[in-house]
Design a protein around this motif. Structure first.
Motif, PDB file in Angstrom:
ATOM      1  N   ASN A   5     -10.258 -17.609  -8.352  1.00  0.00           N
ATOM      2  CA  ASN A   5      -8.970 -16.644  -8.203  1.00  0.00           C
ATOM      3  C   ASN A   5      -9.017 -15.471  -7.901  1.00  0.00           C
ATOM      4  OD1 ASN A   5      -6.492 -15.567  -8.547  1.00  0.00           O
ATOM      5  ND2 ASN A   5      -5.956 -16.810 -10.506  1.00  0.00           N
ATOM      6  N   THR A   7      -6.335 -13.313  -6.823  1.00  0.00           N
ATOM      7  CA  THR A   7      -5.167 -13.031  -6.397  1.00  0.00           C
ATOM      8  C   THR A   7      -5.135 -11.149  -6.820  1.00  0.00           C
ATOM      9  OG1 THR A   7      -4.241 -14.783  -7.225  1.00  0.00           O
ATOM     10  CG2 THR A   7      -2.492 -13.164  -7.179  1.00  0.00           C
ATOM     11  N   ASN A   8      -5.744 -10.844  -7.773  1.00  0.00           N
ATOM     12  CA  ASN A   8      -5.561  -9.388  -7.812  1.00  0.00           C
ATOM     13  C   ASN A   8      -6.354  -8.559  -6.922  1.00  0.00           C
ATOM     14  OD1 ASN A   8      -4.391  -9.808 -10.336  1.00  0.00           O
ATOM     15  ND2 ASN A   8      -6.474  -9.840 -11.382  1.00  0.00           N
ATOM     16  N   THR A   9      -7.283  -9.155  -5.894  1.00  0.00           N
ATOM     17  CA  THR A   9      -7.768  -8.505  -4.974  1.00  0.00           C
ATOM     18  C   THR A   9      -6.829  -8.402  -3.753  1.00  0.00           C
ATOM     19  OG1 THR A   9      -9.806  -9.321  -5.500  1.00  0.00           O
ATOM     20  CG2 THR A   9      -9.726  -8.323  -3.428  1.00  0.00           C
ATOM     21  N   TYR A  10      -5.656  -8.907  -3.679  1.00  0.00           N
ATOM     22  CA  TYR A  10      -4.615  -9.216  -2.693  1.00  0.00           C
ATOM     23  C   TYR A  10      -3.440  -8.944  -3.124  1.00  0.00           C
ATOM     24  CZ  TYR A  10      -8.382 -11.539   0.216  1.00  0.00           C
ATOM     25  OH  TYR A  10      -9.489 -11.634   0.710  1.00  0.00           O
ATOM     26  N   SER A  11      -3.330  -8.039  -4.008  1.00  0.00           N
ATOM     27  CA  SER A  11      -1.939  -7.602  -4.651  1.00  0.00           C
ATOM     28  C   SER A  11      -1.019  -7.240  -3.852  1.00  0.00           C
ATOM     29  CB  SER A  11      -1.914  -6.605  -5.890  1.00  0.00           C
ATOM     30  OG  SER A  11      -2.603  -5.512  -5.378  1.00  0.00           O
ATOM     31  N   ASP A  12      -1.269  -6.537  -2.586  1.00  0.00           N
ATOM     32  CA  ASP A  12      -0.097  -6.109  -1.658  1.00  0.00           C
ATOM     33  C   ASP A  12       0.090  -7.264  -1.004  1.00  0.00           C
ATOM     34  OD1 ASP A  12      -0.771  -3.121  -2.373  1.00  0.00           O
ATOM     35  OD2 ASP A  12      -2.167  -2.939  -0.955  1.00  0.00           O
ATOM     36  N   VAL A  14       0.591 -10.397  -2.060  1.00  0.00           N
ATOM     37  CA  VAL A  14       1.228 -11.084  -2.725  1.00  0.00           C
ATOM     38  C   VAL A  14       2.615 -10.430  -2.960  1.00  0.00           C
ATOM     39  CG1 VAL A  14       1.536 -11.910  -5.136  1.00  0.00           C
ATOM     40  CG2 VAL A  14      -0.767 -12.259  -4.000  1.00  0.00           C
ATOM     41  N   GLN A  15       2.746  -9.034  -3.281  1.00  0.00           N
ATOM     42  CA  GLN A  15       3.721  -8.464  -3.450  1.00  0.00           C
ATOM     43  C   GLN A  15       4.516  -8.398  -2.238  1.00  0.00           C
ATOM     44  OE1 GLN A  15       4.368  -7.403  -6.728  1.00  0.00           O
ATOM     45  NE2 GLN A  15       6.674  -6.991  -5.802  1.00  0.00           N
ATOM     46  N   ASN A  16       4.129  -8.319  -0.938  1.00  0.00           N
ATOM     47  CA  ASN A  16       4.595  -8.314   0.285  1.00  0.00           C
ATOM     48  C   ASN A  16       5.434  -9.755   0.632  1.00  0.00           C
ATOM     49  OD1 ASN A  16       5.870  -7.645   2.711  1.00  0.00           O
ATOM     50  ND2 ASN A  16       4.050  -8.556   3.693  1.00  0.00           N
ATOM     51  N   TYR A  25       5.953 -18.148  -6.417  1.00  0.00           N
ATOM     52  CA  TYR A  25       4.590 -17.900  -6.985  1.00  0.00           C
ATOM     53  C   TYR A  25       3.635 -18.096  -5.841  1.00  0.00           C
ATOM     54  CZ  TYR A  25       1.099 -19.743 -10.158  1.00  0.00           C
ATOM     55  OH  TYR A  25      -0.065 -19.820 -10.879  1.00  0.00           O
ATOM     56  N   LYS A  27      -0.709 -17.489  -5.407  1.00  0.00           N
ATOM     57  CA  LYS A  27      -1.938 -17.468  -5.843  1.00  0.00           C
ATOM     58  C   LYS A  27      -2.898 -17.390  -4.507  1.00  0.00           C
ATOM     59  CE  LYS A  27      -2.059 -17.569 -10.410  1.00  0.00           C
ATOM     60  NZ  LYS A  27      -2.761 -16.719 -11.199  1.00  0.00           N
TER      61      LYS A  27
END
Length: 92
Positions: A5, A7-12, A14-16, A25, A27
């Motif tokens: 996982n 996901t935290n590395t790709y926060s931008d 995910v948020q977009n 949801y 991931k």
């Protein structure tokens, strides 16, 4: 095979996606040198696998289906000509 996982590395990203699509949801995973984006909406699950360096192996697709689509659901697979991007879609 290890599904990690990230996901935290790709926060931008995910948020977009959460702001601009009907996704509820998201991931992001790393599967070796393949990137995997798992998305859920109200009615669907979509898994997109991408590898810029080589073709995605059938074993990788089967592994992801077993790990991320937990029930015996029917699904559709879309493969690009180079087999470097694969999308798996199923109903919830």
């Amino acid at each position: 095979m290890h599904l990690i996982n990230v996901t935290n590395t790709y926060s931008d990203l995910v948020q977009n996606q959460l702001n601009s699509t009907s996704a509820q949801y998201i991931k992001v995973y790393s599967l070796g040198n393949s990137s995997v984006v798992y998305t859920e909406t109200d009615s669907d699950i979509e898994i997109v696998i991408e590898n810029h360096d080589r073709k995605i192996k059938d074993e990788e697709v089967e592994f992801l289906i077993r790990r991320l689509i937990h029930d015996d659901r029917s699904y559709d697979i879309t493969i690009d000509k180079t087999k470097k991007i694969i999308a798996i879609t199923c109903k919830k």
